[in-house]
Motif scaffolding. Structure first.
Motif, PDB file in Angstrom:
ATOM      1  N   PHE A 144       0.826  -1.202   0.000  1.00 62.14           N
ATOM      2  CA  PHE A 144       0.000   0.000   0.000  1.00 62.14           C
ATOM      3  C   PHE A 144       0.862   1.255   0.000  1.00 62.14           C
ATOM      4  CE2 PHE A 144      -2.417   3.345   2.265  1.00 62.14           C
ATOM      5  CZ  PHE A 144      -3.439   3.497   1.338  1.00 62.14           C
ATOM      6  N   ASP A 145       1.923   1.264   0.792  1.00 63.85           N
ATOM      7  CA  ASP A 145       2.796   2.444   0.833  1.00 63.85           C
ATOM      8  C   ASP A 145       3.396   2.731  -0.541  1.00 63.85           C
ATOM      9  OD1 ASP A 145       2.227   2.482   3.488  1.00 63.85           O
ATOM     10  OD2 ASP A 145       4.251   2.000   4.198  1.00 63.85           O
ATOM     11  N   GLU A 146       3.646   1.681  -1.317  1.00 65.08           N
ATOM     12  CA  GLU A 146       4.206   1.862  -2.660  1.00 65.08           C
ATOM     13  C   GLU A 146       3.168   2.466  -3.612  1.00 65.08           C
ATOM     14  OE1 GLU A 146       7.530  -1.736  -2.729  1.00 65.08           O
ATOM     15  OE2 GLU A 146       5.428  -2.202  -3.177  1.00 65.08           O
TER      16      GLU A 146
ATOM     17  N   ASP B 128      -1.700   6.526   8.403  1.00 69.38           N
ATOM     18  CA  ASP B 128      -0.631   5.641   8.909  1.00 69.38           C
ATOM     19  C   ASP B 128       0.444   5.448   7.840  1.00 69.38           C
ATOM     20  OD1 ASP B 128      -1.889   5.359  11.331  1.00 69.38           O
ATOM     21  OD2 ASP B 128      -2.733   3.381  10.896  1.00 69.38           O
ATOM     22  N   SER B 129       0.007   5.337   6.591  1.00 71.12           N
ATOM     23  CA  SER B 129       0.959   5.190   5.492  1.00 71.12           C
ATOM     24  C   SER B 129       1.823   6.439   5.353  1.00 71.12           C
ATOM     25  CB  SER B 129       0.212   4.918   4.180  1.00 71.12           C
ATOM     26  OG  SER B 129       1.098   4.874   3.087  1.00 71.12           O
ATOM     27  N   ILE B 130       1.198   7.605   5.475  1.00 71.63           N
ATOM     28  CA  ILE B 130       1.945   8.863   5.404  1.00 71.63           C
ATOM     29  C   ILE B 130       3.005   8.913   6.501  1.00 71.63           C
ATOM     30  CG2 ILE B 130       1.784  11.378   5.587  1.00 71.63           C
ATOM     31  CD1 ILE B 130       0.600  10.186   3.014  1.00 71.63           C
ATOM     32  N   GLU B 131       2.634   8.478   7.676  1.00 72.30           N
ATOM     33  CA  GLU B 131       3.586   8.466   8.801  1.00 72.30           C
ATOM     34  C   GLU B 131       4.742   7.516   8.529  1.00 72.30           C
ATOM     35  OE1 GLU B 131       1.728   7.705  12.527  1.00 72.30           O
ATOM     36  OE2 GLU B 131       0.495   9.525  12.499  1.00 72.30           O
TER      37      GLU B 131
ATOM     38  N   LEU C  28       2.232  -9.408   6.699  1.00 70.54           N
ATOM     39  CA  LEU C  28       2.000  -8.137   6.044  1.00 70.54           C
ATOM     40  C   LEU C  28       0.977  -7.337   6.845  1.00 70.54           C
ATOM     41  CD1 LEU C  28       1.568  -9.382   2.351  1.00 70.54           C
ATOM     42  CD2 LEU C  28       3.539  -8.133   3.246  1.00 70.54           C
ATOM     43  N   LEU C  29       0.814  -6.083   6.483  1.00 70.43           N
ATOM     44  CA  LEU C  29      -0.258  -5.290   7.061  1.00 70.43           C
ATOM     45  C   LEU C  29      -1.575  -5.665   6.381  1.00 70.43           C
ATOM     46  CD1 LEU C  29       1.461  -1.764   7.033  1.00 70.43           C
ATOM     47  CD2 LEU C  29       1.054  -3.216   9.040  1.00 70.43           C
ATOM     48  N   PRO C  30      -2.702  -5.577   7.087  1.00 72.18           N
ATOM     49  CA  PRO C  30      -3.990  -5.882   6.456  1.00 72.18           C
ATOM     50  C   PRO C  30      -4.235  -5.073   5.177  1.00 72.18           C
ATOM     51  CG  PRO C  30      -4.269  -5.756   8.829  1.00 72.18           C
ATOM     52  CD  PRO C  30      -2.851  -5.325   8.540  1.00 72.18           C
ATOM     53  N   ILE C  31      -3.808  -3.813   5.178  1.00 69.16           N
ATOM     54  CA  ILE C  31      -4.006  -2.975   4.003  1.00 69.16           C
ATOM     55  C   ILE C  31      -3.191  -3.483   2.816  1.00 69.16           C
ATOM     56  CG2 ILE C  31      -2.139  -1.320   4.482  1.00 69.16           C
ATOM     57  CD1 ILE C  31      -5.677  -0.403   3.301  1.00 69.16           C
ATOM     58  N   ASP C  32      -2.060  -4.154   3.098  1.00 63.74           N
ATOM     59  CA  ASP C  32      -1.223  -4.696   2.030  1.00 63.74           C
ATOM     60  C   ASP C  32      -1.861  -5.923   1.382  1.00 63.74           C
ATOM     61  OD1 ASP C  32       0.751  -2.769   2.304  1.00 63.74           O
ATOM     62  OD2 ASP C  32       1.883  -3.924   3.770  1.00 63.74           O
TER      63      ASP C  32
END
Length: 341
Positions: free
Chosen positions: A3-5, A61-64, A203-207
């Motif tokens: 997700f961060d990517e 959270d991703s921004i952080e 992984l993170l759930p969002i991933d």
């Protein structure tokens, strides 16, 4: 992609020309004029509406995390990337959000209910709690099941084989395919939750949610080849036949019949700014679209030239150089044929 990517890919594309919240609206699939035009301006088609139910906390959270990694500079006004983020090579993705616009979830809901039904009937169980509660999906699936004679053991076997063979051809990671299949339920077997899948794959759930969408988009691309008759039937109403949103298509129809922008706004009882958004969308998606009805060639070329000279699509910056041009004219000129700055 993680997700961060996804977030970082969008930020790199806009190159400091949008606020930190703009990727959030894009990922959720907000159909505002700003979001739609950014898709064309910056080539963000893959990421549109890939997570319509994205929670704002997951995004923040991703921004952080990006800030903690030194990739993103804290700035409330615009996206500011460190050079390390600009230089970072991101993985290729099978995401195609603008094409599917969240409809891949409807495809998977249909598939989930079909698999659950076949599995239970195979074991002689005709009563079970459906994994999908959406009545429209249930109604569609019930009709489809009867069309394919789902009680037939031959049909059930063929359905399973077509899933295995087509998914094997999907151009995405095997882990992504595993995550998608693990979401399916059958007789005596429940699909895994996002939290369970996240724990399983560390992984993170969002991933894992993004991984599932990537797998779906890659799989749907295979199924469009029409080689899997039992599965291609599930694509009914899933594939977007037009690059335009439904509202923009209605505006296009009126424009082609000779109505002006103001007349269309009056006929449709919509704000002029909304109809302007539709024309910008038309300019981005129709190579034959001409802006001649809205500006002369000299103004059109001036807007494009200044945008290239300044290396920006910021409307305010361009208008400072061309005060006689309206914001709509600038937006339209930048959108025509989707040419990049």
């Amino acid at each position: 992609m993680r997700f961060d990517e996804v977030v970082l890919a969008i930020m790199k594309a806009v190159d400091g020309q949008r606020t930190v919240s703009s990727p959030y609206h894009l990922i959720k699939g907000k159909k505002s004029g700003q979001t739609i035009q950014d898709i064309g301006y910056f080539g963000l088609h893959p990421y549109f509406a890939v997570l319509p139910k994205l929670d704002k906390k997951d995004y923040l959270d991703s921004i952080e995390r990006l800030q903690a990694q030194g990739l993103l500079v804290p700035d409330d006004n615009s996206i500011q990337l460190h050079q390390s983020a600009t230089d970072l090579q991101l993985p290729a993705t099978s995401l195609n959000g603008w094409k599917y616009r969240g409809n891949e979830r409807r495809f998977f809901s249909r598939l989930s209910l079909i698999v659950q039904t076949m599995s239970n009937f195979l074991q002689g169980h005709k009563r079970f709690d459906p994994v999908v509660t959406d009545e429209a999906v249930q109604s569609w699936t019930k009709s489809y099941l009867h069309r394919i004679d789902f009680r037939s053991s031959e049909v059930q076997a063929a359905f399973k084989v077509q899933i295995e063979n087509s998914l094997a051809l999907a151009k995405t990671a095997e882990m992504h395919k595993d995550i998608l299949m693990a979401r399916l339920s059958g007789y005596g077997v429940g699909g895994l939750t996002w939290d369970q899948l996240a724990a399983k794959h560390q992984l993170l759930p969002i991933d894992v949610k993004i991984a599932a969408v990537e797998a779906l988009h890659a799989w749907l691309d295979v199924l469009e080849g029409m080689e899997y008759p039992l599965l291609t039937g599930l694509l009914e109403g899933i594939i977007q036949q037009s690059a335009l949103t439904e509202s923009a298509k209605r505006t296009q129809n009126l424009y082609e019949r000779g109505f002006s922008l103001s007349q269309i706004a009056e006929l449709r009882q919509l704000k002029t700014s909304t109809i302007e958004d539709h024309f910008v969308e038309l300019a981005m998606n129709d190579p034959a679209f001409s802006p001649a009805s809205f500006m002369d060639d000299e103004l059109f070329e001036s807007i494009r030239r200044i945008s290239k000279e300044m290396k920006t699509k910021r409307l305010r910056d361009i208008k400072e150089r061309l005060p006689d041009a309206s914001y709509f004219q600038i937006r339209l000129a930048l959108a025509v044929r989707g040419e990049a700055v």
